[in-house]
Design an enzyme around this catalytic site. Structure first.
Site, mmCIF file in Angstrom:
data_model
loop_
_atom_site.group_PDB
_atom_site.id
_atom_site.type_symbol
_atom_site.label_atom_id
_atom_site.label_comp_id
_atom_site.label_asym_id
_atom_site.label_seq_id
_atom_site.Cartn_x
_atom_site.Cartn_y
_atom_site.Cartn_z
ATOM 1 C CG ASN A 100 -1.961 -1.139 1.120
ATOM 2 O OD1 ASN A 100 -2.463 -1.475 0.054
ATOM 3 N ND2 ASN A 100 -2.218 -1.767 2.262
ATOM 4 C CD GLU A 134 -4.947 8.396 -2.248
ATOM 5 O OE1 GLU A 134 -5.231 7.173 -2.184
ATOM 6 O OE2 GLU A 134 -3.909 8.882 -1.788
ATOM 7 C CD GLU A 175 -6.905 7.630 1.728
ATOM 8 O OE1 GLU A 175 -7.251 7.388 2.890
ATOM 9 O OE2 GLU A 175 -5.757 7.424 1.299
ATOM 10 C CG ASN A 204 -4.360 11.497 1.307
ATOM 11 O OD1 ASN A 204 -4.387 10.954 2.401
ATOM 12 N ND2 ASN A 204 -4.285 10.812 0.183
ATOM 13 C CG PHE A 253 10.904 -4.721 -1.739
ATOM 14 C CD1 PHE A 253 11.381 -3.656 -2.477
ATOM 15 C CD2 PHE A 253 10.428 -5.831 -2.413
ATOM 16 C CE1 PHE A 253 11.363 -3.694 -3.861
ATOM 17 C CE2 PHE A 253 10.412 -5.878 -3.795
ATOM 18 C CZ PHE A 253 10.884 -4.807 -4.517
#
Length: 458
Positions: free
Chosen positions: A27, A67, A80, A82, A140
Site C-alpha cells: 500500500n 483518491e 479517500e 488527503n 524489500f
C-alpha cells in the site's frame, strides 16, 4: 488514480489533473506519473469535477488530493481525501507549471487563486520514482546504515527535459530505523511519456547510492518492463510481475553483449595502468594481450580487442563487433561510455579478477580472464553458502517487539516466531519448516543487527 485540487477562501476550486499511482507495494506508492496513461479527457474531466464538488461541499481550502479507484471500464469510486500536500506533488507541478507549495501559502494568507480551471492545461509527461532504504534482494526489508556515497543525478531543466530530485539526506548521513524509509523522490519530465521514461532510465543509471540497501535497481527494472512501458498497470502490478520477489534483472543478449564489450574495454585500460606502476617487472611494461574471456551472467564470451587512440573495437567469436569509446579511468565509480555511438552508463566497482557492474536493474559480477585463466577457472569448485537452516536470523536492523514461542516448544511451518519493528513497520518472522526451539537468544526490547541470531532450532 488521484486528483490534485486547490481551493481558496473565496469559493474558488480547481483540479490540476490526475496522478497515476497504481504501482504500489504494501500500500505504499513506488512509481507515480502525471497524467495517467489510462484516462481519457472525458473521464479526467468527470473525476476532476467530482473532486472539486467534494472539496466545496466540506468547505475545504488549500491543496488536497482526492483518491479514486478506477476499474477497467473507467468507472471511478471515491476512496479517500488527503488534506495535505502529497509526496508525489512534483509530477503535478512539472506538467502544470504551478508551484503547489506557493499556492498553499497564498491561499492560507487569504489570496484568491490566480487562475481558473480553463487556464490549467497538461504540458508533457512527468514520472517520479521513490527511492526507499529497502533492500529489494531481501524482499524489500528495511535497510539502515551510513550513506557512504550519495550522488544524485545532476538536476537540470530545459525545453526538452527536466531532472528533479527532492531529498533530505546527504553523503555521510545515517539512515536510522526510526523513520519512514523514503530518502529521495527522483522526477523526470519530457514532452512525451516515452521520453520521460527514457529520462528516468538515464537518471536512475547515474544515481549513486552506497552503504545501504535501496530500491534503485527495482525502479530501473520497472522502467524497462513491457507492461509499464505500455501503460497497462493495475494495483496488482508488483504482485503479478514479481510474484517471487525481486532478484535482479536478466539482461537481454543484445544488452549483455554491450556490457561485455564495455567491461573488456575498461579492463584493458585498467591492465595497461597496472603495467605502468613504478618498480614492477624491473620498470619494463608488461604486454597486455588482445584476447580475453568475459564471464558474465552465467555465460563465457570470448572477445578480441582492437584498440587505438580513440577507443576500442571489441570483436566477438561470431564476427559481430562493438565500438566502445569513453574517458573512464580506473577508480571512477560511474563510467560514461558510448557503444556504437549510443550512450551507456555503468556503475563500476573493482572485485578480484573483474568488476561489479550495475546497470538497468542488473547487478553483475563480471570476470575478465585470459583464455588460459578462463580454462583454469572452469576447474575451480563452487563455494556453497553456509547452512543457516537451524537458526532464525534477524533479516533487518530493528527492534524485537515480541517473541511468540518458548524454548523447547515445537513449531509448525508458517508459525509466527518473532516480531521485528523497523522504519514504521512491524515484520512477523515465521518458521520455514517444522522443528523444536532449542535456544532463544533475544528478548522483547532488544535492538538487533542484520543476521543476528534470534533463536536456534534442534
Amino acid at each position: 488514480i488521484e486528483i490534485q485540487v486547490l481551493a481558496d477562501k473565496h469559493g474558488n476550486c480547481v483540479y490540476l489533473h490526475e496522478r497515476e499511482c497504481s504501482i504500489q507495494r504494501r500500500n505504499q506508492k513506488v512509481i507515480e506519473e502525471a497524467p495517467s496513461p489510462f484516462l481519457d479527457a472525458a473521464t479526467r474531466k468527470a473525476m476532476g469535477e467530482q473532486a472539486c464538488a467534494l472539496a466545496k461541499a466540506v468547505g475545504y481550502t488549500s491543496a488536497g488530493t482526492v483518491e479514486f479507484i478506477v476499474d477497467g471500464q473507467k468507472n471511478f469510486y471515491f476512496l479517500e481525501m488527503n488534506t495535505r500536500l502529497q509526496v508525489e506533488h512534483p509530477v503535478t507541478e512539472l506538467i502544470t507549471g504551478v508551484d503547489l507549495v506557493e499556492q498553499m501559502i497564498r491561499v492560507a494568507g487569504g489570496e484568491p487563486l490566480p487562475f481558473a480551471q480553463d487556464d490549467l492545461t497538461i504540458n508533457g509527461w512527468a514520472i517520479e520514482s521513490r527511492l526507499y532504504a529497502e533492500d529489494p534482494y531481501r524482499n524489500f526489508l528495511p535497510s539502515i546504515g551510513r550513506l557512504t556515497r550519495y550522488r544524485p543525478p545532476v538536476e537540470a531543466a530545459t525545453a526538452t527535459g527536466v531532472v528533479r530530485n527532492d531529498t533530505g539526506v546527504y553523503e555521510g548521513g545515517e539512515i536510522s530505523m526510526y523513520y519512514d524509509p523514503m530518502i529521495a523522490k527522483l522526477c523526470t519530465w519530457a514532452p512525451t511519456r516515452a521520453e520521460a521514461i527514457e529520462g528516468m532510465r538515464n537518471a536512475l543509471d547515474t544515481f549513486e547510492v552506497e552503504g545501504i540497501g535501496h530500491n534503485l535497481p527495482f525502479c530501473s527494472a520497472v522502467m524497462d518492463h513491457p507492461r509499464f512501458v505500455e501503460g497497462a498497470m493495475t494495483t496488482a502490478f508488483i504482485a503479478e510481475e514479481f510474484p517471487d520477489g525481486f532478484s535482479g534483472v536478466t539482461l537481454t543478449e543484445g544488452r549483455l553483449r554491450k556490457v561485455a564489450a564495455c567491461a573488456a574495454a575498461m579492463n584493458r585500460v585498467a591492465e595497461i595502468r597496472r603495467t605502468r606502476i613504478s618498480g614492477r617487472l624491473g620498470n619494463h611494461e608488461r604486454h597486455v594481450g588482445d584476447d580475453w574471456v568475459v564471464a558474465i551472467q552465467g555465460e563465457e564470451i570470448a572477445v578480441r580487442i582492437a584498440a587505438d587512440r580513440d577507443g576500442a573495437t571489441v570483436h566477438f567469436a561470431d564476427g559481430a563487433a562493438h565500438r566502445v569509446t569513453s574517458d573512464w579511468t580506473p577508480g571512477q565509480s560511474l563510467a560514461r561510455l558510448e557503444v556504437d555511438g549510443e550512450p551507456v552508463v555503468l556503475k563500476v566497482d573493482k572485485i578480484p579478477a573483474g568488476q561489479r557492474i550495475r546497470t538497468r536493474g542488473a547487478d553483475l559480477k563480471v570476470y575478465l580472464r585470459t583464455p588460459r585463466q578462463a580454462e583454469l577457472a572452469r576447474l575451480m569448485p563452487e563455494k556453497l553458502p553456509p547452512d543457516t537452516s537451524k537458526f532464525l536470523l534477524c533479516p533487518m536492523p530493528g527492534l524485537i517487539v515480541k517473541i511468540s514461542v518458548e524454548e523447547g516448544q515445537e513449531v509448525q511451518e508458517g508459525q509466527a516466531l518473532a516480531t521485528v519493528e523497523a522504519m514504521k513497520m512491524e515484520n512477523i518472522l515465521r518458521a520455514e519448516k517444522k522443528g523444536v526451539v532449542r535456544k532463544i537468544n533475544a528478548a522483547a526490547g532488544a535492538s538487533l543487527r542484520v543476521d543476528d541470531v534470534i533463536m536456534e532450532f534442534e
